[in-house]
Motif scaffolding. Sequence first.
Motif, PDB file in Angstrom:
ATOM      1  N   SER A 118       0.834  -1.181   0.000  1.00 44.14           N
ATOM      2  CA  SER A 118       0.000   0.000   0.000  1.00 44.14           C
ATOM      3  C   SER A 118       0.878   1.243   0.000  1.00 44.14           C
ATOM      4  CB  SER A 118      -0.892   0.012   1.242  1.00 44.14           C
ATOM      5  OG  SER A 118      -1.620   1.210   1.294  1.00 44.14           O
ATOM      6  N   THR A 128      -2.753  -5.640 -10.174  1.00 41.13           N
ATOM      7  CA  THR A 128      -2.720  -4.618  -9.128  1.00 41.13           C
ATOM      8  C   THR A 128      -3.994  -4.728  -8.301  1.00 41.13           C
ATOM      9  OG1 THR A 128      -3.736  -2.997 -10.603  1.00 41.13           O
ATOM     10  CG2 THR A 128      -1.330  -3.013 -10.485  1.00 41.13           C
ATOM     11  N   ASP A 138      -5.681  -0.103  -2.829  1.00 39.14           N
ATOM     12  CA  ASP A 138      -4.787   0.095  -1.689  1.00 39.14           C
ATOM     13  C   ASP A 138      -5.502  -0.058  -0.356  1.00 39.14           C
ATOM     14  OD1 ASP A 138      -2.165   1.162  -2.984  1.00 39.14           O
ATOM     15  OD2 ASP A 138      -3.781   2.257  -3.977  1.00 39.14           O
ATOM     16  N   GLY A 146      -4.671   1.347  -8.454  1.00 38.93           N
ATOM     17  CA  GLY A 146      -4.875   1.231  -7.013  1.00 38.93           C
ATOM     18  C   GLY A 146      -6.134   1.968  -6.608  1.00 38.93           C
TER      19      GLY A 146
END
Length: 647
Positions: free
Chosen positions: A155, A196, A199, A242
Amino acid sequence: MAALVSLFSHQTRRRLAILVAPSSRSRASFSCSSSYYPRAFATDPTDSSFMVAFSSPVIESKPLQPAARADTAPLSTSFSLHVLNDVLVSLPRSQFLPSSSLFDSSHYTKTRLDWRSASMIAFWMVNFGLVGVISNEQEPCLAEQDSKELLLKPSSFKQSLVDELQAACEVDRVVLDPEERYNHAKSWNSYYKVDTTPDAIVYPKSTEEVVAIVKICERYKVPIIPFGGNTSIEGHLASPRGGVSIDMNLMKGIKELHIKDMDVVVEPGIGWIELNEFLKPFGLFFPLDPGPGASIGGMCATRCSGSLAVRYGTMRDNVISLKVVLASGDVVKTASRARKSAAGYDLTRLIIGSGGTLGVITEVTLRLQKIPEASVVSLCGKASRFLGGIMVKQASDFLCRNLKVAMCNFPSVKDAADVAIATMHSGIQVSRVELLDEVQIKAINLANGKHYPEQPTLMFELIGTEAYSLEQALQVKKIAEEHHASDFVFADTAKEKEDLWKMRKEALWACTTLRPEAEFMVTDVCVPLSRLAECIYTSKVLLDASPLICTIVSHAGDGNFHTIILLDPQSEEELKEAHRLADEMVKIALAMEGTCTGEHGVGVGKLKFLEEELGQEALMTMGKIKRTLDPNNIMNPGKTVPPEFCY
C-alpha cells in the motif's frame, strides 16, 4: 492436516469458522481472509473434495426501519436455516451427509463438497447472516503458505489519507490487509488476472459515510472502485491505479416498502435473492434474476437482466429512481417515485449501466410485480413455509396447473432458436424461453444425475389460467413440431417445475463436471431477434471447432445468449484461444447489428468493441459526460468508456 478458515462478516461483526480438510492423496493450500467471499479460502483446488464443518450457526435478525406512510407494511425480517439448506442442496456435485437437514439440533454438521461448492457455501452463509464461532484451532497464516499469487504491491497510501478514512468510518472498517485487497480486485467468477489491487477497502454504513469517503478520495485524487456482490464478469473491479474499494455490503437495508404502489426503496448491498425472500409473504417480487449473489447496486451498474427479461424487461425498465454520490461528493436523487416522468433529463438511466464511472449508488427505488399465482406454487415448498402453511393442498394443485413448463429437443441449435423466434412472433405470452445446447445439457445431466437427451433443448414457461396456459402450451408444441422437435414434455408437478428452473439457473456450476480443474470465461452478446438463429448457429460452428470445451445458454426470447468457455488460465495457449473465441462471437454479433454485451456490462473486457458498435460521436459524447461529472477521473477509471474519449 485440517485447516481452519475463518471469514469475517462485517454486517454481524462475527466470524464464520470453516474447517477444511483436504484429501490425504493431495496437498491443498488455503488462505485466511477477513473477506466474506469464496475465492479467499479455496485458492488451490488440487483435490475434488474437501471436508467442511460449520460450527454453531446462528441466525442474524436485523429490524428494518418502517416507512413513514401509514399504508406501508411494517418492515422486519430474519432468514431461516432452511433458506441456506435449499441453496446447499442445489449445489452441483455435492453429496451431503446427513441426507436430512444440513443443520441438525446439535448445530454441527460435516459434509463432503467439491471446492466450488464449498466456496458457494461460504458465500451464502455470510450472505444470509448465518455465522459461526471461531474454535480454538489455530488459523492458517498467509506467511506459512505457498501464496505467490498473493504477492501484492504494498500500500502506497499516505498515512494522512488512511487517518481521514478511519475518521470518516470506524477504524476496523478501513482494511489494508493484502489478501482482502486481492479479493476485491477480482470477481470470483472472472477470468481477468489480478496485476494490481486497491490500496484499501472501506465499508460504509450510510450515504453520509459514502459522501465523506468520496470527498476524501477526490481531495487526494485517489481512484474509487464501488464493490457489490462480486459477481461481475468483464473486469469491472480491476484497479489498475490502485485506490479505494468501497464495499457496499454493510448497506443492505430495506428502507421502505409501498405495497399499494408496488415499489420498494433499498440500499445497494442487498442481493436480489434476499430481497425476494423478504417480499414473498407480501405477494410481491422483484422480477430480475441474474446470477446468484448479485447485489441490487451491482445490477444497476451493469444494467443486468436474466431469464425473465423477456416478460419484465431489464434493469433499466425496473428501476424508478436512484440516489447517487457524485465525484464531487454531491448527492443526486435522479427521479421521484412516480412510475413515469417527463421532467428533465433521464438521469436514472444515465447511471444504470455506467459501471461505477459516474458515481456511487447508495439507494435504489425498484418497481415490483405481483407474484403470479402459479409462480407461487412453482416454489410452493418454500413459499408455504414463509406463509405459515396458509396455502392448502387443493389450492396449490389448482394453481400448479396454471403454470405450464415444457421442454423439447431439436437436431440443431438453429432449429431451437427458430422455434423461440416463431413463438415470440406468434404473440404467445411466455415468461421464459431458454435455449441450452447439447454440451450444456450433458453438463446438467452429470451434475444432477439426470438423463435428458443430449440435444439442443428449449425450456418454456407460460403463466395464466389453466385453460389459457394449456392453450398457449399447445400452440408452442405445434410450432416446435414444425421445426423438427422431439420429446416435447410438460413438467406436471410443482417440484418438477422448480427442479427444471433450478438446473437452468445452475448451468454455470454444472459445467465443472465437464472439466473440474478448469475456470470459466463467460461472455454474452445480443442481436435483433430475427438474427438470433443465424448468430447462434454461426457461433456454434466456431465453438465446436475449438479444442476448448464450450457451452451455449441463451435467453432466446430477447436475442441474448451466453457462452461458457472452460480453460486453464495458467495456459497461455488456452487463454489466447478463449479470447479469440469471445472476440469472434462479438464480431459475428456486431455484423448482425447486435451488441457486444446484452447484460454483462462493458467493464474493461468489451471496451475495444465500443467504437465499432456505437461510433466515435457517441463515445465522444459519453466522454464529455464523464469529464463533466468526474473531472479528476477517480470514479472507477478505465471502465465502460474508452479512456481516450474521456481525458
